[in-house]
Design a protein around this motif. Structure first.
Motif, PDB file in Angstrom:
ATOM      1  N   PRO A 105       0.770  -1.161   0.015  1.00 33.16           N
ATOM      2  CA  PRO A 105       0.051   0.088   0.025  1.00 33.16           C
ATOM      3  C   PRO A 105       0.914   1.205   0.039  1.00 33.16           C
ATOM      4  CG  PRO A 105      -0.873  -1.689   1.631  1.00 33.16           C
ATOM      5  CD  PRO A 105       0.462  -2.189   1.039  1.00 33.16           C
ATOM      6  N   GLN A 122      -6.108   9.452  -6.344  1.00 27.21           N
ATOM      7  CA  GLN A 122      -7.002   8.935  -5.383  1.00 27.21           C
ATOM      8  C   GLN A 122      -7.308   7.579  -5.927  1.00 27.21           C
ATOM      9  OE1 GLN A 122      -8.694  10.034  -2.919  1.00 27.21           O
ATOM     10  NE2 GLN A 122      -9.880   8.084  -2.844  1.00 27.21           N
ATOM     11  N   ALA A 142      -4.849   1.089  -2.597  1.00 28.88           N
ATOM     12  CA  ALA A 142      -3.882   0.670  -1.264  1.00 28.88           C
ATOM     13  C   ALA A 142      -4.994   0.594  -0.171  1.00 28.88           C
ATOM     14  CB  ALA A 142      -3.131   2.070  -0.917  1.00 28.88           C
ATOM     15  N   SER A 143      -5.785   1.432   0.253  1.00 28.09           N
ATOM     16  CA  SER A 143      -7.015   0.919   1.348  1.00 28.09           C
ATOM     17  C   SER A 143      -7.551  -0.217   1.204  1.00 28.09           C
ATOM     18  CB  SER A 143      -8.012   2.077   1.196  1.00 28.09           C
ATOM     19  OG  SER A 143      -7.469   3.194   1.384  1.00 28.09           O
ATOM     20  N   ALA A 144      -7.850  -0.707  -0.037  1.00 27.50           N
ATOM     21  CA  ALA A 144      -8.625  -2.080  -0.345  1.00 27.50           C
ATOM     22  C   ALA A 144      -7.144  -3.221   0.293  1.00 27.50           C
ATOM     23  CB  ALA A 144      -8.691  -2.445  -1.672  1.00 27.50           C
ATOM     24  N   GLU A 204      -4.887   5.598  -3.950  1.00 28.97           N
ATOM     25  CA  GLU A 204      -5.488   5.507  -2.515  1.00 28.97           C
ATOM     26  C   GLU A 204      -6.284   4.521  -2.223  1.00 28.97           C
ATOM     27  OE1 GLU A 204      -5.561   5.913   1.310  1.00 28.97           O
ATOM     28  OE2 GLU A 204      -4.064   7.015   0.238  1.00 28.97           O
ATOM     29  N   GLN A 205      -7.417   4.354  -3.176  1.00 24.91           N
ATOM     30  CA  GLN A 205      -8.426   3.422  -3.507  1.00 24.91           C
ATOM     31  C   GLN A 205      -7.892   1.865  -3.286  1.00 24.91           C
ATOM     32  OE1 GLN A 205     -11.105   3.905  -6.459  1.00 24.91           O
ATOM     33  NE2 GLN A 205     -12.683   2.478  -5.793  1.00 24.91           N
ATOM     34  N   GLY A 250     -14.662  -1.190  -0.998  1.00 21.94           N
ATOM     35  CA  GLY A 250     -13.963  -0.084  -1.510  1.00 21.94           C
ATOM     36  C   GLY A 250     -13.302  -0.176  -3.107  1.00 21.94           C
ATOM     37  N   ARG A 272       1.129   4.237  -3.115  1.00 18.55           N
ATOM     38  CA  ARG A 272       1.024   5.810  -2.823  1.00 18.55           C
ATOM     39  C   ARG A 272       2.388   6.316  -3.856  1.00 18.55           C
ATOM     40  NH1 ARG A 272      -1.079   3.506   2.175  1.00 18.55           N
ATOM     41  NH2 ARG A 272      -3.268   4.051   2.318  1.00 18.55           N
ATOM     42  N   PRO A 290      -5.181  -5.444  -5.144  1.00 23.55           N
ATOM     43  CA  PRO A 290      -5.652  -6.018  -3.938  1.00 23.55           C
ATOM     44  C   PRO A 290      -5.695  -7.597  -4.103  1.00 23.55           C
ATOM     45  CG  PRO A 290      -7.181  -4.797  -4.852  1.00 23.55           C
ATOM     46  CD  PRO A 290      -6.338  -4.405  -5.623  1.00 23.55           C
ATOM     47  N   GLU A 296      -4.899  -2.796   2.512  1.00 27.00           N
ATOM     48  CA  GLU A 296      -4.731  -2.718   3.768  1.00 27.00           C
ATOM     49  C   GLU A 296      -5.699  -3.504   4.388  1.00 27.00           C
ATOM     50  OE1 GLU A 296      -2.447   1.594   4.188  1.00 27.00           O
ATOM     51  OE2 GLU A 296      -4.577   1.514   4.219  1.00 27.00           O
ATOM     52  N   GLN A 297      -6.988  -3.725   4.020  1.00 23.35           N
ATOM     53  CA  GLN A 297      -7.851  -4.487   4.648  1.00 23.35           C
ATOM     54  C   GLN A 297      -7.441  -6.080   4.565  1.00 23.35           C
ATOM     55  OE1 GLN A 297     -11.756  -4.469   2.645  1.00 23.35           O
ATOM     56  NE2 GLN A 297     -11.464  -2.216   1.995  1.00 23.35           N
TER      57      GLN A 297
END
Length: 366
Positions: free
Chosen positions: A12, A182, A188-190, A185-186, A311, A16, A323, A192-193
């Motif tokens: 992640p 963005q 990367a957040s997925a 980021e979307q 997400g 970024r 992801p 991280e889950q």
């Protein structure tokens, strides 16, 4: 923590970083690629070896749809062995090379053969190693553009992880209009889950599966292939891995199923395609039991044996692979450790190497 473990978990952050690096170079990238992509008869070839080639297999179908032009994934190993067939059509070509080290013999040879066989070729080199031969060879070539990934992506471990995903993301960002931060980021957040559920995924390694089958459609077919390779690499072949498409699997390959098989099905975000993915998931649950089928899905819902990734329900399947592949990486790591292998060096005797060895590049005769 092993290098491979660290490189899986850093993804992640490096996604970024890679996106920010490309945003900073957007003017230079547009100046190079803009005129090339405007050519109506342009052929785009995505190339690499092994995992790097699978980045192309994931991207090619989605890029064809996004750019509305011909985009093909052809491994450097195929280009080097049969350049006259690969480049039989002498049309303007953009050769996009993916390479972690850039030192594999086929990497440079493929770019040289393109120049030898074609009258008009531009080269986009996406690599993780500024000191690699591929980066150095193309650094000052006006018909080439070298895009370097964050230094941390030059994986120290044997298997490609963060190098693979960062190069795939970068190619999408520079070749399509979707180059805003963005999006990174979307994704990367997925990821991280998924990383937060590493212990849950590690539980599969305690079940002593002898075979794992990965299935995906369209761009996710390339993901299935990469997933199978990760398991094969990190377990040094101690767990048999297989990949296919959901529709193709029934035509003979389904014979691989037996009682100690885990099936992983990646569901497409495309409403039409996912119907076929869901059909094979249902069939597999009946054949080997729901506990032995892991369905990975980005669409919201509450279903048994489904790993939900929130997400990213609105992204292309090629980006969904980012992801989703983290799941395959974590599974491969867990199986490697459970089997007593060393993930950073699963082949201590050198049977298989981090950078391929023993390849002789033969001159192409006129």
């Amino acid at each position: 923590m092993t290098d491979t473990d660290q490189e899986v978990h850093q993804q992640p952050a490096v996604w970024r970083e890679a996106a920010a690096m490309m945003a900073a170079r957007s003017t230079q990238v547009e100046k190079f690629l803009g005129p090339v992509l405007e050519q109506p008869d342009l052929r785009i070839v995505l190339t690499g070896a092994g995992t790097s080639a699978f980045a192309g297999e994931i991207l090619a179908p989605a890029l064809s749809r996004s750019l509305r032009r011909r985009v093909e994934a052809i491994a450097t190993t195929d280009i080097v062995s049969s350049p006259r067939e690969i480049f039989a059509e002498d049309v303007p070509t953009l050769l996009v090379s993916f390479a972690r080290s850039g030192d594999s013999p086929e990497s440079v040879a493929a770019t040289e053969l393109a120049v030898s066989c074609l009258r008009s070729v531009h080269q986009l080199v996406i690599t993780c190693n500024a000191d690699g031969q591929l980066a150095r060879t193309h650094a000052d070539d006006p018909s080439s553009l070298v895009l370097l990934m964050p230094p941390a992506t030059n994986d120290r471990g044997f298997a490609m992880t963060s190098s693979f995903t960062s190069m795939l993301l970068t190619a999408w960002l520079v070749l399509t209009p979707e180059h805003d931060l963005q999006l990174a980021e979307q994704l990367a957040s997925a990821a991280e889950q998924i990383l937060a559920r590493a212990d849950e995924l590690a539980d599969y390694a305690t079940r002593r599966y002898e075979r794992i089958v990965y299935l995906g459609s369209g761009p996710l077919a390339g993901l299935a292939r990469e997933s199978a390779l990760k398991l094969l690499e990190l377990t040094a072949g101690m767990v048999v891995s297989y990949y296919d498409t959901p529709l193709g699997f029934r035509h003979g390959p389904k014979a691989v199923l037996e009682e100690r098989t885990l099936a992983v099905v990646y569901l497409s975000n495309d409403p039409y395609t996912r119907q076929y993915d869901q059909d094979i998931a249902t069939e597999l649950r009946a054949a080997i039991g729901p506990d032995n089928v892991l369905v990975v899905d980005a669409q919201p819902g509450d279903r048994d044996s489904v790993l939900q990734v929130a997400g990213v329900a609105d992204v292309s399947d090629a980006l969904l692979a980012l992801p989703f592949v983290v799941i395959a990486q974590l599974l491969a790591l867990s199986f490697s450790v459970a089997l007593g292998r060393t993930p950073d060096n699963p082949f201590p005797d050198g049977e298989v190497n981090r950078v391929v060895q023993g390849v002789t590049i033969h001159p192409l005769q006129p």
